[in-house]
Design a protein around this motif. Structure first.
Motif, PDB file in Angstrom:
ATOM      1  N   GLY A 275      34.915  36.994  36.958  1.00 15.47           N
ATOM      2  CA  GLY A 275      35.720  37.230  38.069  1.00 15.47           C
ATOM      3  C   GLY A 275      36.846  36.378  38.229  1.00 15.47           C
ATOM      4  O   GLY A 275      38.238  36.569  37.666  1.00 15.47           O
ATOM      5  N   HIS A 276      36.698  34.935  37.497  1.00 17.09           N
ATOM      6  CA  HIS A 276      37.878  33.733  37.252  1.00 17.09           C
ATOM      7  C   HIS A 276      38.475  33.525  35.886  1.00 17.09           C
ATOM      8  O   HIS A 276      39.528  33.821  36.220  1.00 17.09           O
ATOM      9  CB  HIS A 276      36.963  32.802  37.275  1.00 17.09           C
ATOM     10  N   LEU A 277      37.792  34.089  34.848  1.00 13.97           N
ATOM     11  CA  LEU A 277      38.539  34.864  33.901  1.00 13.97           C
ATOM     12  C   LEU A 277      39.306  36.157  33.907  1.00 13.97           C
ATOM     13  O   LEU A 277      40.784  35.284  33.526  1.00 13.97           O
ATOM     14  CB  LEU A 277      37.819  35.171  32.405  1.00 13.97           C
ATOM     15  N   ASP A 278      39.729  36.748  34.661  1.00 12.30           N
ATOM     16  CA  ASP A 278      39.968  37.733  34.957  1.00 12.30           C
ATOM     17  C   ASP A 278      41.407  37.883  35.304  1.00 12.30           C
ATOM     18  O   ASP A 278      42.275  38.451  35.381  1.00 12.30           O
ATOM     19  CB  ASP A 278      38.820  38.914  35.354  1.00 12.30           C
ATOM     20  N   ALA A 279      40.899  36.839  36.178  1.00 11.02           N
ATOM     21  CA  ALA A 279      41.887  36.220  37.289  1.00 11.02           C
ATOM     22  C   ALA A 279      42.956  34.931  36.708  1.00 11.02           C
ATOM     23  O   ALA A 279      43.429  34.681  37.482  1.00 11.02           O
ATOM     24  CB  ALA A 279      41.867  35.848  38.957  1.00 11.02           C
ATOM     25  N   ASP A 280      43.229  34.573  35.469  1.00  8.77           N
ATOM     26  CA  ASP A 280      43.487  33.435  34.734  1.00  8.77           C
ATOM     27  C   ASP A 280      43.318  32.333  35.566  1.00  8.77           C
ATOM     28  O   ASP A 280      44.139  31.464  35.602  1.00  8.77           O
ATOM     29  CB  ASP A 280      44.819  33.934  34.268  1.00  8.77           C
ATOM     30  N   GLU A 281      42.262  31.845  35.772  1.00  5.22           N
ATOM     31  CA  GLU A 281      41.620  30.342  36.735  1.00  5.22           C
ATOM     32  C   GLU A 281      40.552  30.256  35.969  1.00  5.22           C
ATOM     33  O   GLU A 281      39.996  29.489  35.435  1.00  5.22           O
ATOM     34  CB  GLU A 281      41.113  31.305  38.510  1.00  5.22           C
ATOM     35  N   THR A 282      41.603  29.580  34.950  1.00  2.00           N
ATOM     36  CA  THR A 282      41.028  28.557  33.444  1.00  2.00           C
ATOM     37  C   THR A 282      39.447  27.567  34.216  1.00  2.00           C
ATOM     38  O   THR A 282      39.233  27.127  33.967  1.00  2.00           O
ATOM     39  CB  THR A 282      42.593  28.218  32.484  1.00  2.00           C
TER      40      THR A 282
END
Length: 403
Positions: A275-282
């Motif tokens: 979910g973090h990766l898909d939301a670009d929350e590196t």
């Protein structure tokens, strides 16, 4: 005692200026804890000193005064800065502090007081802004009550409108009663709070009037006009930064839901990382990856997720984290990609000046393991690493630590 510490209000700008003001208050207090520099306080009954209108709002009487103001500054500052950005926040914060300090120095009767100091007037201005701009959002609070030889602790969510209205109304009442008793505008902390709130009301209404702040139709005036069940005047295309509280609550809720459904913790962790990766929350993805690796011993995310995390870290130029994750991937993957090993060597050599570690990494990937279009790249990296090494670059540790 009520301690506000977070909010569910949408945050469109990270609170860099709020944190900077908090740090400035701490540094000023540390530099002069015994208040020897009275020339920076707000002098009362000694003429007009405009510089003091700014300097005094960064000074505090004692550690409890400082800590109390920092808590309220954080709770309301992140909301205001979340709508205005860092420069806008600093402008309105200083404007409200100047308005409060200048009003008292110009108009109030000292009644024996010589100096005033503190950020609470400007903070009450922030409180008034939040009351006007985000009345239906909540404050996350800790309420501590003592009685019958025990402490009672609650964690309610209080609407900003009611929280701010109560505090402001109380200070206005106290300031009015104090001034009425002496038949003059008497200097008091309540007067500082009330005048700061008045400044906040003025600033808040002016910025709304000239459309200089976007409250998405949820400000107090719009809600009064359209009613509690009305729709927003306009929608915003901006995506808010989720607050720390919201992130924690969301993760806890997911964990509880998964536990109730009997889902394995490693699957919950994988879904959260994805979910973090898909939301670009590196940054959030890396923080979650690191904490989960410590919490769930032996947890290994699948290769696709770990490769996506590596790509995100490289794009963000987070070289140290990227190197650690790449090394862990190479150590733990059943079929590691030689391209990742080549990328690890490139980052070590070109970005981190670690030629020996880079050469050791390249030794583990031969030219026959690489596509023909990457062989030349490997040769160039070997030549560059040897050149840097021969130039005498100091490298303390040639081993790469996996994360």
């Amino acid at each position: 005692m009520i301690i506000p510490w977070g909010t569910d209000a949408p945050i469109y700008h990270r609170p860099y200026a709020t944190i900077a003001v908090m740090i400035a208050c701490v540094l000023v207090f540390a530099a002069d804890p015994y208040h020897r520099h009275t020339e920076w306080m707000l002098a009362l009954g000694d003429g007009i000193h405009p510089v003091q209108w700014v300097t005094n709002i960064f000074m505090h009487a004692d550690i409890m005064h400082l800590l109390g103001n920092l808590l309220f500054l954080w709770a309301f500052g992140i909301i205001v800065e979340g709508k205005l950005g860092a420069i806008g926040f600093l402008a309105v914060y200083l404007a409200m502090g100047v308005f409060q300090s200048g009003s008292i120095q110009l108009l109030a009767d000292p009644a024996g007081s010589q100096h005033m100091l503190g950020a609470s007037g400007a903070i009450y201005g922030l409180m008034a802004l939040c009351m006007i701009w985000a009345p239906r959002n909540d404050l996350y609070c800790v309420v501590i009550l003592s009685g019958f030889m025990r402490l009672l602790i609650f964690q309610p969510e209080i609407p900003i409108l009611w929280f701010a209205a109560f505090y402001i109304a109380w200070e206005v009442l106290v300031a009015s009663l104090t001034s009425a008793s002496v038949q003059a505008l008497a200097v008091s902390s309540a007067l500082a709070h009330a005048s700061g709130a008045l400044g906040g009301v003025i600033v808040g209404l002016v910025l709304l009037k000239f459309d200089l702040v976007d409250c998405e139709g949820w400000d107090l005036l719009s809600r009064m006009k359209h009613g509690r069940t009305g729709t927003m005047n306009k929608t915003s295309k901006r995506t808010p930064h989720r607050s720390m509280v919201e992130k924690v609550q969301k993760k806890v809720a997911k964990a509880k839901k998964a536990k109730a459904a009997g889902e394995a913790p490693d699957l919950v962790a994988l879904r959260t990382l994805r979910g973090h990766l898909d939301a670009d929350e590196t940054e959030a993805a890396m923080g979650f990856y690191r904490s989960t690796r410590r919490r769930l011993k032996g947890w290994r995310p699948p290769d696709p997720e770990r490769v996506d995390l590596i790509k995100a870290l490289v794009a963000a130029q987070a070289w140290d984290d990227a190197v650690g994750v790449m090394q862990a991937y190479l150590d733990e993957s059943n079929l590691p990609s030689p391209k990742i090993r080549l990328k690890l060597a490139e980052v070590l050599i070109r970005r981190l000046d670690r030629p020996v570690a880079g050469l050791r990494t390249l030794e583990r990937v031969g030219e026959t393991d690489l596509p023909s279009n990457l062989v030349d790249g490997r040769r160039k990296l070997v030549a560059l690493a040897e050149q840097i090494r021969d130039e005498g670059v100091l490298e303390l540790d040639a081993e790469v630590q996996p994360i």
